[in-house]
Design an enzyme around this catalytic site. Sequence first.
Site, PDB file in Angstrom:
ATOM      1  N   ILE A  37       0.843  -1.202   0.000  1.00 49.02           N
ATOM      2  CA  ILE A  37       0.000   0.000   0.000  1.00 49.02           C
ATOM      3  C   ILE A  37       0.876   1.248   0.000  1.00 49.02           C
ATOM      4  CG2 ILE A  37      -1.750   1.289   1.291  1.00 49.02           C
ATOM      5  CD1 ILE A  37      -2.754  -1.477   2.306  1.00 49.02           C
ATOM      6  N   ASP A  91      11.426   2.731   6.230  1.00 46.75           N
ATOM      7  CA  ASP A  91      10.998   1.336   6.070  1.00 46.75           C
ATOM      8  C   ASP A  91      12.171   0.456   6.467  1.00 46.75           C
ATOM      9  OD1 ASP A  91       9.976  -1.192   4.869  1.00 46.75           O
ATOM     10  OD2 ASP A  91       8.498   0.148   3.979  1.00 46.75           O
ATOM     11  N   SER A 134      -7.718  -0.526   9.951  1.00 46.53           N
ATOM     12  CA  SER A 134      -8.304  -1.632   9.193  1.00 46.53           C
ATOM     13  C   SER A 134      -9.754  -1.851   9.595  1.00 46.53           C
ATOM     14  CB  SER A 134      -7.495  -2.898   9.496  1.00 46.53           C
ATOM     15  OG  SER A 134      -8.190  -4.034   9.046  1.00 46.53           O
ATOM     16  N   TYR A 160      -3.745  -9.002  15.730  1.00 44.89           N
ATOM     17  CA  TYR A 160      -3.459  -8.012  14.683  1.00 44.89           C
ATOM     18  C   TYR A 160      -4.514  -6.899  14.700  1.00 44.89           C
ATOM     19  CZ  TYR A 160      -4.022  -5.890  10.118  1.00 44.89           C
ATOM     20  OH  TYR A 160      -4.223  -4.981   9.115  1.00 44.89           O
ATOM     21  N   LYS A 197      -4.430  -2.617  15.748  1.00 47.03           N
ATOM     22  CA  LYS A 197      -4.989  -1.488  14.985  1.00 47.03           C
ATOM     23  C   LYS A 197      -5.944  -0.700  15.870  1.00 47.03           C
ATOM     24  CE  LYS A 197      -2.978  -2.240  11.023  1.00 47.03           C
ATOM     25  NZ  LYS A 197      -1.960  -1.302  10.526  1.00 47.03           N
ATOM     26  N   TYR A 257      -9.113   0.577   6.363  1.00 48.70           N
ATOM     27  CA  TYR A 257      -9.126  -0.061   5.043  1.00 48.70           C
ATOM     28  C   TYR A 257     -10.008  -1.298   5.058  1.00 48.70           C
ATOM     29  CZ  TYR A 257      -4.339   2.024   4.798  1.00 48.70           C
ATOM     30  OH  TYR A 257      -3.229   2.826   4.837  1.00 48.70           O
TER      31      TYR A 257
END
Length: 308
Positions: free
Chosen positions: A14, A33, A129, A153, A157, A181
């Site tokens: 993304i 990164d 998310s 996970y 978020k 998302y």
Amino acid sequence: MSQRVVIAGGAGYIGSHVCVELMSRGDTLLIIDDFSNAHPEAIDRIRELSNANVVVLKRDLADPMHKADILEAIKAFRPDGAIHLAGLKAVGESVAEPERYYNVNIGSALTMIEALKAANAKKFVFSSSATVYGDGNTNPVNESGGTAPTNPYGRTKFFIEEILKDIAISDADWQIVNLRYFNPVGAHPSGRIGEDPNGIPNNLFPFMAQVAVGKRDKLSVFGNDYPTRDGSGVRDYIHVCDLAKGHAAALDYLAEDKKGAIDINLGAGKGYSVLEAVAAFKRASNRDIPFEITPRRDGDIAEIYAAS
Ligand code: UDP
């Protein structure tokens, strides 16, 4: 108005599309990164596609040894704000190794918050998310839907969203957008950047792509006994270039000096089943996608799509 933006996780699937979108409209970027799930070539491709230069810092935001460097680089860059996409994202792995997920995802977000505060650039767009919603809402889901993530996970978020909201309460200068998302798919039309995960893909589209090119024999369709129109799971698939535009829109929104924290769904507003996705992929690629029906995957829900 062009902006100076830190993109944490900018070399990933993304992130690379977000970089191309922002650089093409004249923004100046600092990519951070660690390349743990991204290819260094992604940076060359981003440069090629956006015809612009970009500064890259190879550091791990969750590593305390890298923190001083990161804080210094962000301050020196004099950003207007940041988009934070860095983090681990495999649901199954998060169930097996929750401490790693909490350390990396929440640690990275806290480092970014600290760095932006030190740089006096309190604009934060967070890559959240739809997984924060869990299974308790009626479709289509809007931003006031209840939150109940079903795995570590998803909880990272959700917790980061909550941390950002607390920070916005503690200091009225912060401007925060949590982008929730749905299922990003596809690739830049040039074909130069796209999704290429390390190891066996967890997600439907990269798995189908590997079946289409003959890298894997067949797809497992996880369950055909859900209460959906054909029994397979229904999701909201949004093109990654549209998702990238959503990030540009979030920065524009914050540039209007909007204060506080807001949650925004990024979806297409339409649900498609796994079997429909397989048929569409087959049509578009002109390749066969052999599949077999296997049991449901732990933690999956029947259906979720965004309100349009
Ligand atoms: N799925 C599947 N086979 C796969 C991967 C995914 O049938 O190899 C299904 C999954 O059960 C879900 C949908 O495809 O209904 C999208 O899954 P994905 O992992 O891409 O995204 P998620 O919605 O879980 O975040």
